[in-house]
Motif scaffolding. Sequence first.
Motif, PDB file in Angstrom:
ATOM      1  N   GLY A 266      14.113  46.726  62.233  1.00 41.36           N
ATOM      2  CA  GLY A 266      13.840  48.154  62.447  1.00 41.36           C
ATOM      3  C   GLY A 266      13.853  48.831  61.046  1.00 41.36           C
ATOM      4  O   GLY A 266      13.405  50.131  60.967  1.00 41.36           O
ATOM      5  N   PHE A 267      14.452  48.372  59.970  1.00 44.15           N
ATOM      6  CA  PHE A 267      14.514  49.016  58.808  1.00 44.15           C
ATOM      7  C   PHE A 267      14.376  48.056  57.429  1.00 44.15           C
ATOM      8  O   PHE A 267      15.321  47.405  57.431  1.00 44.15           O
ATOM      9  N   PRO A 268      13.564  48.278  56.552  1.00 43.05           N
ATOM     10  CA  PRO A 268      13.443  47.443  55.181  1.00 43.05           C
ATOM     11  C   PRO A 268      14.354  47.909  54.253  1.00 43.05           C
ATOM     12  O   PRO A 268      13.852  48.503  53.190  1.00 43.05           O
ATOM     13  N   ILE A 269      15.751  47.785  54.460  1.00 41.80           N
ATOM     14  CA  ILE A 269      16.740  48.362  53.634  1.00 41.80           C
ATOM     15  C   ILE A 269      16.497  47.820  52.151  1.00 41.80           C
ATOM     16  O   ILE A 269      16.613  48.684  50.984  1.00 41.80           O
ATOM     17  N   GLY A 270      16.009  46.679  51.738  1.00 38.18           N
ATOM     18  CA  GLY A 270      16.095  46.145  50.453  1.00 38.18           C
ATOM     19  C   GLY A 270      14.940  46.982  49.644  1.00 38.18           C
ATOM     20  O   GLY A 270      14.993  47.403  48.568  1.00 38.18           O
ATOM     21  N   LYS A 271      13.724  46.920  50.395  1.00 39.39           N
ATOM     22  CA  LYS A 271      12.601  47.407  49.803  1.00 39.39           C
ATOM     23  C   LYS A 271      12.856  49.102  49.651  1.00 39.39           C
ATOM     24  O   LYS A 271      12.606  49.659  48.664  1.00 39.39           O
ATOM     25  N   PHE A 272      13.425  49.720  50.597  1.00 39.54           N
ATOM     26  CA  PHE A 272      13.719  51.013  50.418  1.00 39.54           C
ATOM     27  C   PHE A 272      14.800  51.347  49.177  1.00 39.54           C
ATOM     28  O   PHE A 272      14.454  52.474  48.535  1.00 39.54           O
ATOM     29  N   VAL A 273      15.695  50.403  49.001  1.00 41.73           N
ATOM     30  CA  VAL A 273      16.528  50.871  48.144  1.00 41.73           C
ATOM     31  C   VAL A 273      15.966  50.564  46.641  1.00 41.73           C
ATOM     32  O   VAL A 273      16.234  51.360  45.631  1.00 41.73           O
ATOM     33  N   ARG A 274      15.050  49.697  46.417  1.00 42.60           N
ATOM     34  CA  ARG A 274      14.579  49.291  45.447  1.00 42.60           C
ATOM     35  C   ARG A 274      13.433  50.513  45.069  1.00 42.60           C
ATOM     36  O   ARG A 274      13.186  50.969  44.003  1.00 42.60           O
ATOM     37  N   THR A 275      12.864  51.224  46.205  1.00 41.56           N
ATOM     38  CA  THR A 275      12.014  52.239  46.111  1.00 41.56           C
ATOM     39  C   THR A 275      12.848  53.363  45.478  1.00 41.56           C
ATOM     40  O   THR A 275      12.448  54.195  44.419  1.00 41.56           O
ATOM     41  N   LEU A 276      14.255  53.728  45.968  1.00 39.78           N
ATOM     42  CA  LEU A 276      14.772  54.574  45.464  1.00 39.78           C
ATOM     43  C   LEU A 276      15.437  54.403  43.872  1.00 39.78           C
ATOM     44  O   LEU A 276      15.306  55.579  43.140  1.00 39.78           O
ATOM     45  N   ALA A 277      15.551  53.217  43.327  1.00 39.62           N
ATOM     46  CA  ALA A 277      15.670  53.001  42.150  1.00 39.62           C
ATOM     47  C   ALA A 277      14.359  53.277  41.414  1.00 39.62           C
ATOM     48  O   ALA A 277      14.579  53.762  39.975  1.00 39.62           O
TER      49      ALA A 277
ATOM     50  N   ILE B  66      12.509  55.833  41.471  1.00 34.77           N
ATOM     51  CA  ILE B  66      12.866  57.398  41.486  1.00 34.77           C
ATOM     52  C   ILE B  66      14.133  57.896  40.833  1.00 34.77           C
ATOM     53  O   ILE B  66      14.421  59.046  41.258  1.00 34.77           O
ATOM     54  N   ASP B  67      14.748  56.988  40.372  1.00 35.40           N
ATOM     55  CA  ASP B  67      15.996  57.323  39.447  1.00 35.40           C
ATOM     56  C   ASP B  67      17.110  57.581  40.315  1.00 35.40           C
ATOM     57  O   ASP B  67      18.064  58.412  39.868  1.00 35.40           O
ATOM     58  N   ILE B  68      17.042  56.933  41.540  1.00 34.62           N
ATOM     59  CA  ILE B  68      18.213  57.243  42.421  1.00 34.62           C
ATOM     60  C   ILE B  68      19.051  56.011  42.387  1.00 34.62           C
ATOM     61  O   ILE B  68      18.627  54.537  42.986  1.00 34.62           O
ATOM     62  N   SER B  69      20.225  55.740  41.812  1.00 33.82           N
ATOM     63  CA  SER B  69      20.858  54.612  41.609  1.00 33.82           C
ATOM     64  C   SER B  69      21.634  54.145  42.849  1.00 33.82           C
ATOM     65  O   SER B  69      21.906  55.271  43.819  1.00 33.82           O
ATOM     66  N   LEU B  70      22.237  52.888  42.778  1.00 35.01           N
ATOM     67  CA  LEU B  70      22.944  52.398  43.652  1.00 35.01           C
ATOM     68  C   LEU B  70      24.198  53.437  43.968  1.00 35.01           C
ATOM     69  O   LEU B  70      24.776  53.432  45.166  1.00 35.01           O
ATOM     70  N   GLU B  71      24.764  53.815  42.750  1.00 34.68           N
ATOM     71  CA  GLU B  71      26.088  54.716  43.087  1.00 34.68           C
ATOM     72  C   GLU B  71      25.892  55.873  43.717  1.00 34.68           C
ATOM     73  O   GLU B  71      26.576  56.627  44.155  1.00 34.68           O
ATOM     74  N   GLU B  72      24.537  56.548  43.335  1.00 37.46           N
ATOM     75  CA  GLU B  72      24.134  57.908  44.049  1.00 37.46           C
ATOM     76  C   GLU B  72      23.802  57.767  45.279  1.00 37.46           C
ATOM     77  O   GLU B  72      23.842  58.734  46.117  1.00 37.46           O
ATOM     78  N   ILE B  73      23.743  56.327  46.067  1.00 36.53           N
ATOM     79  CA  ILE B  73      23.498  56.434  47.539  1.00 36.53           C
ATOM     80  C   ILE B  73      24.582  57.158  48.256  1.00 36.53           C
ATOM     81  O   ILE B  73      24.102  57.829  49.220  1.00 36.53           O
ATOM     82  N   LYS B  74      25.554  57.195  48.161  1.00 32.26           N
ATOM     83  CA  LYS B  74      26.726  57.576  48.887  1.00 32.26           C
ATOM     84  C   LYS B  74      26.442  59.366  49.068  1.00 32.26           C
ATOM     85  O   LYS B  74      27.103  59.802  49.944  1.00 32.26           O
ATOM     86  N   LYS B  75      25.957  59.789  47.891  1.00 31.44           N
ATOM     87  CA  LYS B  75      25.783  61.264  47.733  1.00 31.44           C
ATOM     88  C   LYS B  75      24.684  61.735  48.344  1.00 31.44           C
ATOM     89  O   LYS B  75      24.388  63.241  48.481  1.00 31.44           O
TER      90      LYS B  75
END
Length: 192
Positions: free
Chosen positions: A169-180, A182-191
């Motif tokens: 139901g959700f392509p988490i890997g592709k989504f997180v790579r998409t965030l990268a 647009i300069d949203i890092s893994l560390e910023e996800i919690k925020k």
Amino acid sequence: MILASNSPRRKEILENFGFSLEIKTKNIEEISDEKEIIKKVEDIARKKVMAVAMDNPNEFVIGADTVVVIDNKILGKPKSEKDIYEMLHLLSGRTHQVITSFSFINISKNIDIKDSQISDVSFKNISDEEIKWYIDTKEPFDKAGSYGIQGKGSYFVEKIDGDFFSVMGFPIGKFVRTLANIDISLEEIKKL
């Protein structure tokens, strides 16, 4: 971050990755004028998210839509036991596609992203007795294509070529790579 979905599977996938979520949804008509299936699914996902983002313009809003496709036909959620029988007979012994499209919007930051993940899922041959057993579990009733890969529906799956989480139901890997991108890092996800 706001999740514009009541799907417990999407919530679980995103929270397991570290996202802190608030659930807000709007009832929209899940229809699209797009002709191509992927564009249609992306359009519906975007409409779900935009409906919530309009009321929350300073927030990041994520949402998705998942469909099962076989013979160029979309199989949505079943409305009856008869639908479940028909869908599972159609999928039996064959390979179908699961398309999950996501939309990520923050109106104030001018972010409006949509993308899709396509996975091929091959089913074993399914007997009427197995379909009846599955219906009795109550699991297929709220699932696109009448099955959930993360539950008892996994019994029907012989092979996946693609992303398990997208089928869930959700392509988490592709989504997180998409965030990268647009300069949203893994560390910023919690925020978010």
